[in-house]
Design an enzyme around this catalytic site. Structure first.
Site, PDB file in Angstrom:
ATOM      1  N   LYS A   1       0.803  -1.231   0.000  1.00  0.00           N
ATOM      2  CA  LYS A   1       0.000   0.000   0.000  1.00  0.00           C
ATOM      3  C   LYS A   1       0.836   1.281   0.000  1.00  0.00           C
ATOM      4  O   LYS A   1       0.433   2.300  -0.563  1.00  0.00           O
ATOM      5  CB  LYS A   1      -0.943   0.013   1.208  1.00  0.00           C
ATOM      6  CG  LYS A   1      -2.052  -1.032   1.161  1.00  0.00           C
ATOM      7  CD  LYS A   1      -3.065  -0.739   0.073  1.00  0.00           C
ATOM      8  CE  LYS A   1      -4.258  -1.677   0.112  1.00  0.00           C
ATOM      9  NZ  LYS A   1      -5.175  -1.440  -1.023  1.00  0.00           N
TER      10      LYS A   1
ATOM     11  N   GLU B   1      -9.973   5.869   2.996  1.00  0.00           N
ATOM     12  CA  GLU B   1     -10.795   4.772   3.495  1.00  0.00           C
ATOM     13  C   GLU B   1      -9.873   3.579   3.702  1.00  0.00           C
ATOM     14  O   GLU B   1      -8.827   3.480   3.062  1.00  0.00           O
ATOM     15  CB  GLU B   1     -11.903   4.434   2.479  1.00  0.00           C
ATOM     16  CG  GLU B   1     -11.504   3.484   1.354  1.00  0.00           C
ATOM     17  CD  GLU B   1     -10.355   3.943   0.453  1.00  0.00           C
ATOM     18  OE1 GLU B   1      -9.545   3.068   0.060  1.00  0.00           O
ATOM     19  OE2 GLU B   1     -10.250   5.146   0.154  1.00  0.00           O
TER      20      GLU B   1
ATOM     21  N   SER C   1       1.407  -9.818  -0.974  1.00  0.00           N
ATOM     22  CA  SER C   1       1.111  -8.387  -0.858  1.00  0.00           C
ATOM     23  C   SER C   1       1.258  -7.806   0.537  1.00  0.00           C
ATOM     24  O   SER C   1       1.412  -6.607   0.703  1.00  0.00           O
ATOM     25  CB  SER C   1      -0.304  -8.117  -1.373  1.00  0.00           C
ATOM     26  OG  SER C   1      -1.232  -8.952  -0.698  1.00  0.00           O
TER      27      SER C   1
END
Length: 398
Positions: A94, A116, A382
């Protein structure tokens, strides 16, 4: 990427095939237009690229390793490499995108950042770069996710972010996104909405995919070094909204010899009524500003998704992925909650790596594909599993 990019880049109106676009309320039109008109100019600027790449290297810890998983490879009779996004600063991919967007927000003169988050990884990554750049940070998170991702909530607060619970609907990612959009409508001038996935109105899906494309760019270079070829046989990644998959697929999309495999969350089973397998259950509709596949009733009401992983608990999918599905460029598979948990424990025992529940979905399909011995298989790992320890401990005790 060539101007002939068929899958990886949208047209000038933000469409990937028939999916995408910008469906926004009038109050947000000028914000989205301003972004659309300026984002490419800003991110292609030399000073932006220099700062972005420096932060990716010195702050986020890139490049992340491409790790040959020997014991996992032996088990599945093929060559499996893990792209170790779990080793990024903040524990997931991220941060690649939040660094990019925060630099963009700065150049647009925005001082207040909203975001969010589902699993909390995007929230943590946003709070992290806001702390770095001394910007106000408000993160919307579903009340249910706040309860199941407590360590990430604590991290966000420690980083100085205000975490606002979304208490409507299923109290998960969809509802957090609704609240963030509502905030943006009320504060259009000073606020930048930092979206965490390849969803939302154009140009967000394209922008997020570009920032995450560093993943596949590195995979190509690392494979060349390790195997003498830039092209794997398979790239496997989990998909909710789909940012890690977009990043892992990006520089392979136009090479049709590479099989792209996207893994959705089947929850308790695709037909159980408790699932988040959007491509299997969804129909074409508009959600959060773009046209894509959406889990919805006949009259367009969003169906609540379910997944054990907060990051995949989303009733839609990014428009880039919708197009990959519709054109059959990528193969969409799914894994249940139980399969994902089993895959997480398997990786932990075989390789000493505890994956995030999201990433475990990608690992869960290894036994469902007939690989050849000399296939090169890249799984995008991830995120790391720290945030999911509570869930894992409960499974250990059950």
């Amino acid at each position: 990427m060539s101007s002939q990019a068929k899958y990886s880049q949208p047209d000038e109106n933000g469409y990937y095939g028939r999916f995408g676009g910008a469906y926004v309320p009038e109050m947000l039109y000028s914000n989205v237009e301003n972004l659309k008109e300026n984002y490419l100019k800003i991110i292609n600027d030399e000073s932006f690229q220099k700062e972005f790449n420096t932060l990716l290297k010195d702050y986020a810890g890139r490049p992340t390793p491409l790790y040959y998983a020997g014991r996992l490879s032996e088990k599945y009779g093929t060559e499996i490499f893990l792209k170790r996004e779990d080793l990024c600063h903040t524990g997931a991919h991220k941060v690649n995108n939040t660094i990019g967007q925060i630099l963009l927000a700065e150049r647009l003169g925005k001082k207040r950042i909203i975001a969010e988050t589902g699993a909390g990884q995007h929230g943590v990554a946003t709070a992290t770069v806001c702390a770095l750049k001394n910007l106000e940070c408000i993160v919307y998170m579903g009340e249910k996710d706040i309860a199941r991702q407590a360590p990430n909530v604590a991290r966000m607060k420690m980083l100085g972010a205000k975490v606002v619970p979304a208490v409507s609907g299923s109290k998960t990612l969809k509802d957090a996104t609704n609240e963030a959009i509502r905030d943006w409508i009320n504060n259009p001038n000073d606020t930048y909405y930092l979206i965490g996935s390849v969803v939302g109105p154009h140009p967000y899906p394209d922008m997020v995919a570009r920032f995450q494309s560093v993943i596949s760019d590195e995979i190509r270079k690392q494979l060349k070094e390790k195997k003498g070829t830039e092209l794997p046989g398979y790239v496997i990644a989990c998909v909710g909204g789909g940012s890690n998959a977009a990043g892992a697929f990006y520089h392979f999309m136009e090479d049709e010899s590479v099989q792209l495999i996207a893994v959705e969350a089947a929850g308790l089973g695709v037909e159980s009524g408790m699932s988040a397998a959007t491509t299997q259950l969804g129909t074409v509709g508009v959600l959060h500003g773009s046209k894509s596949y959406v889990m919805q009733t006949e009259d367009g009401q969003v169906v609540e998704p379910h997944s054990i992983s907060a990051g995949l608990d989303y009733p839609g999918i990014g428009p880039m992925h919708a197009n990959l599905f519709a054109t059959k460029r990528a193969k969409f598979m799914n894994a249940t909650d139980d399969e994902a948990v089993a895959a997480a424990f398997e990786l932990t025992k075989l390789e000493g790596i505890i994956p995030a529940l999201e990433s475990a979905h990608a690992l869960a399909v290894l036994g469902k594909i007939k690989f050849k011995k000399d296939d090169i298989v890249v799984v995008n790992l991830s995120g790391r599993g720290d945030k999911d320890m509570d869930t894992y401990i409960k499974k250990l005790q059950s």
